[in-house]
Write an enzyme that holds these catalytic residues in place. Structure first.
Site, short mmCIF file in Angstrom:
data_model
loop_
_atom_site.label_atom_id
_atom_site.label_comp_id
_atom_site.label_asym_id
_atom_site.label_seq_id
_atom_site.Cartn_x
_atom_site.Cartn_y
_atom_site.Cartn_z
N CYS A 44 -1.37 -3.63 -5.06
CA CYS A 44 -1.54 -5.11 -4.57
C CYS A 44 -2.97 -5.56 -4.30
CB CYS A 44 -0.49 -5.39 -3.65
SG CYS A 44 -0.64 -4.46 -1.91
N SER A 55 1.02 0.62 -3.03
CA SER A 55 -0.04 1.56 -2.69
C SER A 55 -0.36 2.83 -3.64
CB SER A 55 0.06 2.02 -1.41
OG SER A 55 1.18 2.59 -1.03
N GLU A 62 1.51 -1.13 10.65
CA GLU A 62 1.39 -2.45 10.95
C GLU A 62 2.24 -3.19 11.96
OE1 GLU A 62 2.81 -6.10 8.00
OE2 GLU A 62 2.53 -4.08 7.06
#
Length: 402
Positions: A53, A375, A178
């Site tokens: 991405c 990823s 995250e």
């Protein structure tokens, strides 16, 4: 959209050709049907959207450029830059060292760092506490920052509703890098609590309505609420944001559920008085990849193969979607496919790798759904497709199929 300089080892001529053709045919990205590679004995149904991405390519470009531009300097990553073992291994082979593992456990003591060392912030971002620690060591914490812009967008949204006196509810995995970073940024401005799934959202609702005794909150949500959180005051006005890689349908369901709880319990004339409009804080790639899997599953198939890092949150959610309908094999690369009869694959529910036999049907033609996480390099997906094609002696047909 901006393009990035990503090492050629991660690229795939085959996948690049397929993606270019699909982009040309569907510029508005509204077609979520898979690309079908019909090789006769085997049909590969490739998801419309998958692979690197924007945030991942941005992080890779910054990290590899940092290495090239700083020969002789010590270069550290706070932890894994992205959740893909091949990319992280490549960085380690170039001399980069990890300061922590993905759980936050220290691998290299802070006190061994020097002011002229380079520290790269991973794509997940980091906490304000770690930024302050680096600053105290004389290291500019954001000089080499690969934080995904879509993660920063969540932080900004949490800050905006915090300024309006809403408590932030973060839908995310409490131990994920995250989520830890988002929690840190959010709690700096407003009371914050993390819920990992709908079950915890329902539990939280019991504290909103008073069904559960307030003191139980601190036990049930231990380690998931901000300092000074007052359950009797801080659940009067809330808004929901999320870890960007969570399952989109679950995040939406949690937000809708909590909004309904606020409506029924407080009965405000305007629901905005009790529930903040945060809109969707999932990243575009998470949405696209999950929608592509949903579209892919509309096609009849014998099994699904999902490629990606075993600790990749966004990849595991793609596996979840596939598991609802098909035998699904979660692998990190083509090397896990040992033969036409044997495969090593990851059970992320129980955190263990399994060895399965006879995963490919004996009778053909065989139809296989293939996708990968955000990823995962395209080169690994091509490797998987080619290995399967070789089992059926149809590899030479791939180029013609494209």
């Amino acid at each position: 959209m901006k393009t990035f300089e990503v090492p050629v080892i991660y690229r795939s001529p085959l996948i690049s050709a397929i993606k270019a053709r699909r982009k040309e045919q569907d510029r508005m990205k509204k077609d979520f049907t898979p690309t079908i590679l019909d090789l006769g004995a085997v049909r590969i149904l490739l998801a419309r959207h998958f692979g690197f991405c924007y945030g991942v390519e941005n992080a890779i470009e910054i990290a590899f450029r940092t290495i090239e531009e700083n020969p002789g300097k010590r270069i550290f990553l706070l932890s894994e830059m992205i959740h893909n073992p091949h990319v992280n291994s490549d960085l380690l082979s170039r001399g980069v060292q990890f300061l922590m593992d993905t759980t936050g456990r220290q691998l290299i003591p802070w006190e061994t760092l020097k002011a002229d060392d380079i520290v790269i912030i991973p794509a997940f971002g980091t906490t304000l506490e770690i930024e302050a620690r680096l600053t105290a060591l004389g290291i500019a914490p954001l000089q080499y920052n690969t934080t995904c812009p879509f993660v920063e967008r969540v932080w900004n949204k949490a800050g905006q509703i915090g300024q309006k006196d809403y408590t932030v509810v973060v839908h995310g995995k409490p131990g994920h890098e995250e989520t830890r970073a988002t929690f840190s940024h959010s709690q700096a401005g407003t009371p914050t609590v993390v819920v990992k799934d709908m079950a915890e959202a329902r539990l939280l609702a019991g504290f909103i309505t008073g069904e559960h005794a307030p003191e139980l909150f601190y036990e049930r949500f231990k380690g998931q609420y901000s300092t000074g959180f007052d359950v009797t005051k801080h659940l009067q006005r809330v808004g929901v944001v999320n870890q960007t890689t969570m399952l989109a349908t679950e995040t939406q369901a949690i937000a809708d559920f909590i909004k309904e709880v606020m409506q029924q319990h407080f009965q405000p004339e305007n629901i905005g008085e009790r529930f903040a409009d945060t809109r969707d804080t999932l990243c575009y790639a998470t949405n696209d990849n999950q929608s592509a899997v949903t579209g892919m599953l509309q096609q009849p198939a014998d099994l699904a193969i999902v490629v990606g890092g075993y600790n990749s949150s966004n990849t595991s959610h793609l596996v979840e979607l596939c598991e609802e309908q098909l035998p699904t094999y979660f692998i990190s690369s083509e090397e896990k496919i040992l033969s036409k009869n044997e495969i090593l694959h990851y059970d992320f529910h129980h955190k263990q790798e399994l060895h399965s036999n006879n995963f490919l049907p004996e009778q053909g033609p065989v139809s296989i759904l293939v996708t990968s996480g955000a990823s995962c390099p395209d080169a690994l997906v091509e490797g998987v497709i080619r290995r399967i094609a070789r089992f059926y002696n149809v590899e030479e047909q791939l180029e013609a199929a494209v």
